[in-house]
Design a protein around this motif. Structure first.
Motif, mmCIF file in Angstrom:
data_model
loop_
_atom_site.group_PDB
_atom_site.id
_atom_site.type_symbol
_atom_site.label_atom_id
_atom_site.label_comp_id
_atom_site.label_asym_id
_atom_site.label_seq_id
_atom_site.Cartn_x
_atom_site.Cartn_y
_atom_site.Cartn_z
ATOM 1 N N GLU A 7 -10.879 24.192 -15.198
ATOM 2 C CA GLU A 7 -10.906 25.656 -15.095
ATOM 3 C C GLU A 7 -10.274 26.124 -13.789
ATOM 4 O O GLU A 7 -9.536 27.121 -13.765
ATOM 5 C CB GLU A 7 -12.344 26.172 -15.212
ATOM 6 N N THR A 8 -10.525 25.424 -12.698
ATOM 7 C CA THR A 8 -9.904 25.763 -11.416
ATOM 8 C C THR A 8 -8.384 25.683 -11.541
ATOM 9 O O THR A 8 -7.664 26.577 -11.088
ATOM 10 C CB THR A 8 -10.404 24.814 -10.303
ATOM 11 N N LEU A 9 -7.898 24.644 -12.169
ATOM 12 C CA LEU A 9 -6.453 24.468 -12.355
ATOM 13 C C LEU A 9 -5.886 25.530 -13.293
ATOM 14 O O LEU A 9 -4.804 26.065 -13.055
ATOM 15 C CB LEU A 9 -6.163 23.053 -12.878
ATOM 16 N N HIS A 10 -6.633 25.860 -14.330
ATOM 17 C CA HIS A 10 -6.203 26.903 -15.266
ATOM 18 C C HIS A 10 -6.095 28.261 -14.563
ATOM 19 O O HIS A 10 -5.097 28.979 -14.709
ATOM 20 C CB HIS A 10 -7.187 26.983 -16.433
ATOM 21 N N GLN A 11 -7.119 28.598 -13.775
ATOM 22 C CA GLN A 11 -7.121 29.876 -13.059
ATOM 23 C C GLN A 11 -5.977 29.960 -12.052
ATOM 24 O O GLN A 11 -5.507 31.049 -11.739
ATOM 25 C CB GLN A 11 -8.455 30.100 -12.361
ATOM 26 N N ALA A 12 -5.518 28.811 -11.563
ATOM 27 C CA ALA A 12 -4.408 28.779 -10.602
ATOM 28 C C ALA A 12 -3.047 28.830 -11.305
ATOM 29 O O ALA A 12 -2.011 28.817 -10.641
ATOM 30 C CB ALA A 12 -4.498 27.529 -9.735
ATOM 31 N N GLY A 13 -3.061 28.879 -12.632
ATOM 32 C CA GLY A 13 -1.811 28.982 -13.385
ATOM 33 C C GLY A 13 -1.057 27.668 -13.528
ATOM 34 O O GLY A 13 0.164 27.662 -13.704
ATOM 35 N N CYS A 14 -1.769 26.564 -13.462
ATOM 36 C CA CYS A 14 -1.125 25.245 -13.554
ATOM 37 C C CYS A 14 -0.694 24.940 -14.984
ATOM 38 O O CYS A 14 -1.129 25.578 -15.938
ATOM 39 C CB CYS A 14 -2.092 24.171 -13.060
ATOM 40 N N LEU A 35 -1.355 19.428 -16.398
ATOM 41 C CA LEU A 35 -2.223 19.301 -15.226
ATOM 42 C C LEU A 35 -3.660 19.707 -15.562
ATOM 43 O O LEU A 35 -4.610 19.056 -15.122
ATOM 44 C CB LEU A 35 -1.680 20.122 -14.055
ATOM 45 N N ILE A 36 -3.817 20.731 -16.348
ATOM 46 C CA ILE A 36 -5.161 21.142 -16.773
ATOM 47 C C ILE A 36 -5.801 20.036 -17.604
ATOM 48 O O ILE A 36 -6.979 19.710 -17.416
ATOM 49 C CB ILE A 36 -5.111 22.485 -17.537
ATOM 50 N N CYS A 37 -5.019 19.417 -18.502
ATOM 51 C CA CYS A 37 -5.532 18.270 -19.268
ATOM 52 C C CYS A 37 -5.975 17.154 -18.327
ATOM 53 O O CYS A 37 -7.035 16.556 -18.523
ATOM 54 C CB CYS A 37 -4.462 17.739 -20.227
ATOM 55 N N ALA A 38 -5.182 16.874 -17.320
ATOM 56 C CA ALA A 38 -5.540 15.847 -16.337
ATOM 57 C C ALA A 38 -6.840 16.225 -15.626
ATOM 58 O O ALA A 38 -7.637 15.342 -15.275
ATOM 59 C CB ALA A 38 -4.412 15.633 -15.337
ATOM 60 N N GLY A 39 -7.074 17.518 -15.422
ATOM 61 C CA GLY A 39 -8.331 17.967 -14.838
ATOM 62 C C GLY A 39 -9.515 17.565 -15.704
ATOM 63 O O GLY A 39 -10.527 17.070 -15.195
ATOM 64 N N TYR A 40 -9.399 17.763 -17.009
ATOM 65 C CA TYR A 40 -10.461 17.339 -17.924
ATOM 66 C C TYR A 40 -10.642 15.823 -17.907
ATOM 67 O O TYR A 40 -11.750 15.319 -18.009
ATOM 68 C CB TYR A 40 -10.142 17.758 -19.365
ATOM 69 N N GLU A 42 -4.939 29.478 -4.240
ATOM 70 C CA GLU A 42 -6.075 30.033 -3.500
ATOM 71 C C GLU A 42 -7.208 29.028 -3.335
ATOM 72 O O GLU A 42 -7.908 29.038 -2.331
ATOM 73 C CB GLU A 42 -6.583 31.295 -4.210
ATOM 74 N N PHE A 43 -7.358 28.121 -4.305
ATOM 75 C CA PHE A 43 -8.481 27.195 -4.200
ATOM 76 C C PHE A 43 -8.336 26.206 -3.043
ATOM 77 O O PHE A 43 -9.320 25.599 -2.626
ATOM 78 C CB PHE A 43 -8.806 26.498 -5.529
ATOM 79 N N PHE A 44 -7.145 26.057 -2.476
ATOM 80 C CA PHE A 44 -6.996 25.240 -1.270
ATOM 81 C C PHE A 44 -7.756 25.896 -0.114
ATOM 82 O O PHE A 44 -8.459 25.223 0.639
ATOM 83 C CB PHE A 44 -5.515 25.074 -0.888
ATOM 84 N N LYS A 45 -7.620 27.205 0.008
ATOM 85 C CA LYS A 45 -8.344 27.934 1.058
ATOM 86 C C LYS A 45 -9.852 27.848 0.801
ATOM 87 O O LYS A 45 -10.634 27.663 1.741
ATOM 88 C CB LYS A 45 -7.887 29.392 1.102
#
Length: 179
Positions: A34-41, A45-50, A165-168
């Protein structure tokens, strides 16, 4: 593809729970995705997150991931999979070294993962205080070294203005938890 990855991760992590909380493990990879999805990835990459912990924590292999989701997703997962045969220190140093030189997508995956881990720890600290550090293979000082080291290298070979933004958010969480 995203639904397939989520279902695959749910099946792979079935019955597993998070350290300390007892919550179903799938909550973690879902939040990373979800973090990756919200960042527009990208969807890969979102699949890799899961899927990022599937090879590390289940009987599935990188070959299984590649067969189901393709080489790009498998390569992202492989880049962030720890070798459990190594010591905690060696595994964490490998992640830090990876963050230093990794591609943008691999950095995003690592930081999204570490962010969720850190936010979960921070939440537990509200009820358990310093006892939370007993849930881990390494205590407070080692965890501090690890998370601060990741933070200090996450912008290597990446312009700060190009980071999501999630880096910050990660930097801020490191400061809150470890100061």
């Amino acid at each position: 593809m995203l639904d397939k990855a989520k279902l695959f991760a749910e099946k792979a992590h079935e019955g597993q729970v998070r350290k300390g909380t007892g919550k179903p493990y799938i909550v973690h990879p879902t939040r990373v995705a979800e973090t990756l999805h919200q960042a527009g990835c990208s969807k890969e990459l979102i699949c890799a997150g899961y899927l990022h912990d599937v090879v590390e924590d289940t009987d599935y292999t990188i070959t299984d991931i590649e067969k189901e989701f393709g080489k790009k997703v498998a390569d992202l997962v492989a880049a962030h999979t720890e070798d459990k045969m190594r010591s905690w220190q060696e595994r964490k140093q490998h992640t830090i070294d990876t963050v230093k030189t990794a591609s943008r997508d691999i950095k995003y995956l690592i930081i999204a993962d570490k962010l969720d881990n850190l936010l979960s720890t921070e939440e537990e600290m509200k009820t358990k205080g310093a006892q939370v550090w007993h849930n881990f293979n390494a205590g407070y000082e080692s965890q501090k070294w690890y998370y601060e080291s990741v933070a200090s290298h996450m912008y290597d070979n990446l312009l700060k203005k190009d980071a999501p933004e999630f880096f910050k958010t990660y930097e801020e969480a490191v400061l809150r938890v470890f100061t």
